[in-house]
Every structure is written in structure tokens, then in C-alpha cells.
Motif scaffolding. Structure first.
Motif, short mmCIF file in Angstrom:
data_model
loop_
_atom_site.label_atom_id
_atom_site.label_comp_id
_atom_site.label_asym_id
_atom_site.label_seq_id
_atom_site.Cartn_x
_atom_site.Cartn_y
_atom_site.Cartn_z
N ASP A 72 -4.52 1.78 6.90
CA ASP A 72 -4.43 0.33 7.33
C ASP A 72 -5.00 0.28 9.04
O ASP A 72 -5.82 -0.97 9.07
CB ASP A 72 -2.54 -0.94 7.18
CG ASP A 72 -3.31 -1.69 7.59
OD1 ASP A 72 -4.30 -2.58 6.97
OD2 ASP A 72 -2.38 -2.19 8.52
N TRP A 127 0.21 5.09 5.07
CA TRP A 127 -0.25 3.48 5.38
C TRP A 127 -0.30 2.88 6.19
O TRP A 127 -1.36 2.51 6.63
CB TRP A 127 0.26 3.00 3.82
CG TRP A 127 -0.33 1.42 3.71
CD1 TRP A 127 0.45 0.26 4.57
CD2 TRP A 127 -1.71 1.70 3.46
NE1 TRP A 127 -0.25 -0.65 3.85
CE2 TRP A 127 -1.67 -0.35 3.11
CE3 TRP A 127 -2.03 2.09 2.20
CZ2 TRP A 127 -2.32 -1.16 2.19
CZ3 TRP A 127 -3.69 1.26 2.15
CH2 TRP A 127 -3.54 0.38 2.20
N THR A 166 5.02 7.60 2.87
CA THR A 166 3.92 7.34 2.60
C THR A 166 4.47 6.02 3.54
O THR A 166 2.67 5.21 3.84
CB THR A 166 4.49 6.81 0.83
OG1 THR A 166 5.59 5.94 0.65
CG2 THR A 166 4.33 7.90 0.61
N GLY A 213 0.73 -1.25 0.40
CA GLY A 213 0.00 0.16 0.12
C GLY A 213 0.57 1.50 -0.02
O GLY A 213 0.27 1.94 -0.97
N SER A 214 2.07 1.39 0.11
CA SER A 214 2.97 2.51 1.09
C SER A 214 2.99 2.40 -0.91
O SER A 214 3.78 3.45 -1.23
CB SER A 214 4.09 2.28 2.15
OG SER A 214 4.66 2.98 2.05
#
Length: 200
Positions: A135, A131, A127, A75-76
Motif C-alpha cells: 500500500d 500489505w 500478510t 488487501g491483507s
């Protein structure tokens, strides 16, 4: 004829135990602010990076393990890639507009190459914490995942227990509170009236 019994592996429904409580989500705004400021999304601790691209495995304060599942940092990486690509696209668009679709190609390629190399490195720590915040908002903390002092479920339970104790303390008092006017029962004899002085 009775249906065949299913094996434990085929039953995908996990039983809910009586003591289980639903996870308490983190507050959205403080969690995201911490993510954007390179802080732990749970407790706000800073200094999570030994170097710009070397993140600690766990938060030194609340002991949150940032890589919560395998592949967590995809995701990052996605956020970093999208932001970098949008920035490059915006840069090329501005160059085309300013130069009336006739930009100096070598200069534009040099600038875009520098941005493509430097910008992802600059965005890397941001990031990651962003993220982690996203999350945690989408998948709340599981019991035991952080120090109980920072677990929102434990904090909510302590707050409820404290409120219950306060209510119990207010209701009990010292035991000497005024019970209010006494109500006479219907079968209770009336007290004798006080004698009045006769008129002379």
C-alpha cells in the motif's frame, strides 16, 4: 448569455498550490523486505504485534498509522485467502497424484481442515505487514503522516539543502583563492620596459 456558475461541490479538480510538492515514494526493495520480515515498512521497527494476531495501531518509532484508510485490511485478507486457497489446492493435487486419484478421503479431509484453520492464523501477521508495504508503494506517504525524521519527502529536502550548502561552501572558500592571470584592458597604458644594459 453567460453560463451558470458551477457550485464548489461540482468542481472535482483540486487546485495545486505553489508550495505543494509531489510525494516521494519509498524504495521498493527495502520496503518489501521489511514487509516480509514483520517490520514497519517505513522505518524497519519490529515488535509490531503484542500477540500473534494483535497488531499495534501505530508504529512506535515513525508513528505510521497502519490502517491508513477505512477498509485498509481488505488487501491483507485477500492475500491471506489466496495463499491459503492455493496451498490447499496444491495439497489436494499432490495427494491425487501420489495416490493415483484414490486418496484416503478421511485423512485428506483431516489434513485439509487442519491446514485451512492453522495456515491463515500463521499468515495473519505477515500478510498485514506485506500489505502495508504494498500500500505504501502504491500510495506514497502524505505530508505529516509519519515523523519528519522518517518522511522521504523531508529527507529528500534535507539532502538537497545539504548538497546546496556543500556546493556553496566549495565555491566561496576563504576568499583568498588565486584569481588567475590578470587581463590588461585595451585602453590601459603599457608599463615601461625595463632598461637593458648596452653592449660594450
Amino acid at each position: 448569455m453567460a453560463p451558470p456558475a458551477q457550485s464548489p461541490e461540482s468542481d472535482l479538480t483540486l487546485p495545486i498550490r505553489p508550495g505543494d510538492k509531489p510525494p516521494v515514494p519509498l524504495p521498493t526493495r527495502p520496503t518489501m523486505i521489511r514487509g516480509f520480515t514483520l517490520a514497519c515498512p517505513v522505518c524497519g521497527t519490529r515488535g509490531l504485534f503484542r500477540r500473534w494476531v494483535n497488531m499495534v495501531e501505530r508504529c512506535p518509532t515513525c508513528h505510521l498509522r497502519f490502517e491508513r484508510i477505512e477498509g485498509h485490511w481488505l488487501g491483507s485478507l485477500s492475500i491471506n485467502t489466496v495463499v491459503s486457497a492455493v496451498t490447499l489446492l496444491a495439497l489436494v493435487t499432490v495427494a491425487m497424484v501420489v495416490t493415483h486419484a484414490d486418496p484416503p478421503i478421511p485423512l485428506l479431509l483431516g489434513v485439509c481442515s487442519a491446514v485451512a484453520v492453522v495456515l491463515p492464523v500463521l499468515l495473519f501477521p505477515f500478510t498485514r505487514t506485506i500489505w502495508s508495504a504494498v500500500d505504501l508503494l502504491s500510495r506514497p506517504l502524505a505530508p505529516g503522516e509519519v515523523d519528519p525524521r522518517y518522511d522521504p519527502q523531508e529527507l529528500a529536502a534535507l539532502a538537497a539543502e545539504r548538497a546546496e550548502r556543500d556546493r556553496a561552501g566549495d565555491g566561496s572558500g576563504s576568499g583568498l583563492s588565486d584569481p588567475g592571470p590578470r587581463t590588461r584592458r585595451s585602453d590601459e597604458p603599457r608599463p615601461p620596459r625595463s632598461s637593458r644594459p648596452h653592449d660594450r
